[in-house]
Design an enzyme around this catalytic site. Structure first.
Site, PDB file in Angstrom:
ATOM      1  N   SER A   1       0.853  -1.197   0.000  1.00 26.49           N
ATOM      2  CA  SER A   1       0.000   0.000   0.000  1.00 26.49           C
ATOM      3  C   SER A   1       0.888   1.245   0.000  1.00 26.49           C
ATOM      4  O   SER A   1       2.034   1.198   0.447  1.00 26.49           O
ATOM      5  CB  SER A   1      -0.847  -0.059   1.279  1.00 26.49           C
ATOM      6  OG  SER A   1      -1.127   1.209   1.774  1.00 26.49           O
TER       7      SER A   1
ATOM      8  N   TYR B   1      -1.656  -0.232  10.908  1.00 22.45           N
ATOM      9  CA  TYR B   1      -1.746  -0.614   9.490  1.00 22.45           C
ATOM     10  C   TYR B   1      -0.482  -0.175   8.757  1.00 22.45           C
ATOM     11  O   TYR B   1       0.146  -0.950   8.038  1.00 22.45           O
ATOM     12  CB  TYR B   1      -2.994   0.029   8.870  1.00 22.45           C
ATOM     13  CG  TYR B   1      -3.058  -0.067   7.357  1.00 22.45           C
ATOM     14  CD1 TYR B   1      -3.646  -1.180   6.740  1.00 22.45           C
ATOM     15  CD2 TYR B   1      -2.539   0.944   6.552  1.00 22.45           C
ATOM     16  CE1 TYR B   1      -3.681  -1.265   5.361  1.00 22.45           C
ATOM     17  CE2 TYR B   1      -2.582   0.855   5.176  1.00 22.45           C
ATOM     18  CZ  TYR B   1      -3.155  -0.248   4.581  1.00 22.45           C
ATOM     19  OH  TYR B   1      -3.185  -0.345   3.208  1.00 22.45           O
TER      20      TYR B   1
HETATM   21  N1  LIG Z   1      -8.305  -2.080  -2.364  1.00 22.92           N
HETATM   22  C1  LIG Z   1      -7.374  -1.146  -2.296  1.00 22.92           C
HETATM   23  O1  LIG Z   1      -7.661   0.072  -2.423  1.00 22.92           O
HETATM   24  C2  LIG Z   1      -5.932  -1.524  -2.084  1.00 22.92           C
HETATM   25  C3  LIG Z   1      -4.964  -0.540  -2.262  1.00 22.92           C
HETATM   26  C4  LIG Z   1      -3.622  -0.853  -2.070  1.00 22.92           C
HETATM   27  C5  LIG Z   1      -3.261  -2.147  -1.693  1.00 22.92           C
HETATM   28  N2  LIG Z   1      -4.242  -3.097  -1.516  1.00 22.92           N
HETATM   29  C6  LIG Z   1      -3.794  -4.428  -1.097  1.00 22.92           C
HETATM   30  O2  LIG Z   1      -4.172  -5.361  -2.085  1.00 22.92           O
HETATM   31  C7  LIG Z   1      -4.360  -6.651  -1.476  1.00 22.92           C
HETATM   32  C8  LIG Z   1      -5.697  -7.226  -1.918  1.00 22.92           C
HETATM   33  O3  LIG Z   1      -6.714  -6.379  -1.436  1.00 22.92           O
HETATM   34  P1  LIG Z   1      -8.180  -6.295  -2.048  1.00 22.92           P
HETATM   35  O4  LIG Z   1      -8.457  -4.860  -2.315  1.00 22.92           O
HETATM   36  O5  LIG Z   1      -8.367  -7.291  -3.120  1.00 22.92           O
HETATM   37  O6  LIG Z   1      -9.011  -6.685  -0.730  1.00 22.92           O
HETATM   38  P2  LIG Z   1     -10.125  -7.813  -0.460  1.00 22.92           P
HETATM   39  O7  LIG Z   1     -11.152  -7.787  -1.521  1.00 22.92           O
HETATM   40  O8  LIG Z   1     -10.540  -7.586   0.950  1.00 22.92           O
HETATM   41  O9  LIG Z   1      -9.313  -9.159  -0.595  1.00 22.92           O
HETATM   42  C9  LIG Z   1      -8.402  -9.574   0.400  1.00 22.92           C
HETATM   43  C10 LIG Z   1      -7.994 -11.016   0.110  1.00 22.92           C
HETATM   44  O10 LIG Z   1      -7.094 -11.451   1.147  1.00 22.92           O
HETATM   45  C11 LIG Z   1      -7.561 -12.696   1.637  1.00 22.92           C
HETATM   46  N3  LIG Z   1      -7.192 -12.878   3.049  1.00 22.92           N
HETATM   47  C12 LIG Z   1      -7.384 -11.996   4.061  1.00 22.92           C
HETATM   48  N4  LIG Z   1      -6.966 -12.556   5.219  1.00 22.92           N
HETATM   49  C13 LIG Z   1      -6.536 -13.803   4.915  1.00 22.92           C
HETATM   50  C14 LIG Z   1      -5.994 -14.874   5.699  1.00 22.92           C
HETATM   51  N5  LIG Z   1      -5.817 -14.771   7.028  1.00 22.92           N
HETATM   52  N6  LIG Z   1      -5.649 -16.020   5.059  1.00 22.92           N
HETATM   53  C15 LIG Z   1      -5.826 -16.139   3.721  1.00 22.92           C
HETATM   54  N7  LIG Z   1      -6.306 -15.166   2.925  1.00 22.92           N
HETATM   55  C16 LIG Z   1      -6.666 -14.015   3.533  1.00 22.92           C
HETATM   56  C17 LIG Z   1      -9.081 -12.636   1.467  1.00 22.92           C
HETATM   57  O11 LIG Z   1      -9.623 -13.934   1.357  1.00 22.92           O
HETATM   58  P3  LIG Z   1     -10.470 -14.704   2.483  1.00 22.92           P
HETATM   59  O12 LIG Z   1     -11.280 -13.688   3.235  1.00 22.92           O
HETATM   60  O13 LIG Z   1     -11.259 -15.666   1.667  1.00 22.92           O
HETATM   61  O14 LIG Z   1      -9.444 -15.381   3.311  1.00 22.92           O
HETATM   62  C18 LIG Z   1      -9.189 -11.951   0.105  1.00 22.92           C
HETATM   63  O15 LIG Z   1      -9.035 -12.875  -0.937  1.00 22.92           O
HETATM   64  C19 LIG Z   1      -4.264  -6.414   0.035  1.00 22.92           C
HETATM   65  O16 LIG Z   1      -2.982  -6.784   0.476  1.00 22.92           O
HETATM   66  C20 LIG Z   1      -4.461  -4.927   0.190  1.00 22.92           C
HETATM   67  O17 LIG Z   1      -3.815  -4.404   1.333  1.00 22.92           O
HETATM   68  C21 LIG Z   1      -5.554  -2.806  -1.709  1.00 22.92           C
END
Ligand SMILES: NC(=O)c1ccc[n+]([C@@H]2O[C@H](COP(=O)([O-])OP(=O)(O)OC[C@H]3O[C@@H](n4cnc5c(N)ncnc54)[C@H](OP(=O)(O)O)[C@@H]3O)[C@@H](O)[C@H]2O)c1
Length: 271
Positions: free
Chosen positions: A142, A155
């Site tokens: 991030s 965070y």
């Molecule tokens: N969305 C944004 O604006 C943004 C911006 C910058 C960076 N990111 C980063 O991008 C990555 C993906 O985020 P996203 O936006 O796609 O969020 P999301 O829709 O909430 O997806 C998060 C993923 O992580 C998995 N996860 C969470 N805890 C877990 C655990 N303990 N074990 C296994 N899997 C786990 C969830 O699957 P389950 O719940 O099925 O386990 C889900 O597949 C993250 O690292 C986030 O910090 C996001």
């Protein structure tokens, strides 16, 4: 590295950016996509899409913060598909809270996911990757790993840990054929904000003004383009690169802008 013909492991592949990555990897001709996350049903749906696109899908339902379960999933992965060519540590969670809003247990959970999960997964795969003599390790992070903002203390610290790990790992692996990349994404329209309540409200005004939100498909495309071009640092959208450049040249200005339009304490200091 072209993704055609490769085996790619994507963590957090049940939703959001990870699910889009799994589909896009298949679209780019990967032979096999290994999917990890906790939600077995959601992983199954993504796996069906990947299979329909002509790639093999191996969904492994696992809590990445459970060391024993993760070791068992990696054992299955190595037995079923062999050593992956690309490992994308994408799974992540974490609410944006000020220090006095954060229970120590929640701060530890934010280090467990994503930092310790990425560390442990890498530790389990590094021997096989070195023995095979090729591989690309990718860590999705991030902007908080480069520019901290108010109201997201634990965070930000966890994202700095993940970035520090990737940098130190690259130094550890110097002279080997294993490549390490960090991905930094701006806002992506995913369920992250529903999964981590309160985050959307604390996005600093500066970010809202200058960073156009990406769709999950756009984020996945930027990540995979960066992998194929062997970039060490993959940043999207382009405006975020500009912001980091400005921060490198005039850190005081970006800090002031981030603080001015970010979360603030009440007049008596309460959150
Ligand atoms: N969305 C944004 O604006 C943004 C911006 C910058 C960076 N990111 C980063 O991008 C990555 C993906 O985020 P996203 O936006 O796609 O969020 P999301 O829709 O909430 O997806 C998060 C993923 O992580 C998995 N996860 C969470 N805890 C877990 C655990 N303990 N074990 C296994 N899997 C786990 C969830 O699957 P389950 O719940 O099925 O386990 C889900 O597949 C993250 O690292 C986030 O910090 C996001």
């Amino acid at each position: 590295m072209q993704l055609r013909g490769t085996t790619v492991l994507v963590t957090g592949a049940s939703y959001g950016i990870g699910a889009a990555l799994a589909r896009s990897v298949a679209q780019r001709g990967a032979t096999c996509v290994v999917l990890m996350a906790r939600s077995a049903d959601a992983l199954g749906h993504v796996a069906e899409t990947v299979t329909a696109m002509g790639a093999r899908a191996l969904p492994l339902a696992v809590d990445l913060t459970d060391d024993a379960a993760l070791a068992s999933a990696v054992h299955t992965l190595l037995a079923e598909t062999g050593v992956p060519d690309v490992v994308i540590s994408n799974a992540g969670s974490g609410r944006w809270l000020a220090i006095d809003e954060t229970e120590p247990a929640e701060a530890r959970a934010m280090m467990a996911m994503p930092y310790f999960a990425a560390f442990t997964l890498t530790r389990l795969l590094i021997g096989p990757l070195l023995a095979r003599g090729a591989g690309h390790l990718v860590y999705v992070n991030s902007p908080a790993a480069l520019l901290p903002w108010p109201g997201a203390c634990a965070y930000s610290a966890a994202r700095w840990a993940l970035r520090g790990f990737a940098e130190a790992l690259r130094a550890d692996l110097h002279g080997t054929p294993i490549m390490v990349s960090t991905v930094v994404l701006g806002m992506v329209e995913s369920q992250y904000f529903a999964h981590n309540p309160g985050v959307a409200e604390r996005i600093p005004r500066l970010a809202r003004r200058v960073l156009p939100p990406l769709s999950t498909d756009q984020a996945a495309a930027a990540i995979l383009d960066g992998i194929e071009r062997r970039r060490r640092l993959i940043i999207a959208p382009a405006a975020l690169r500009g912001l980091f450049w400005l921060h490198a040249v005039t850190p005081w200005l970006v800090r002031r802008l981030t603080l001015a339009g970010g979360w603030r304490r009440g007049v008596s200091g309460e959150p």
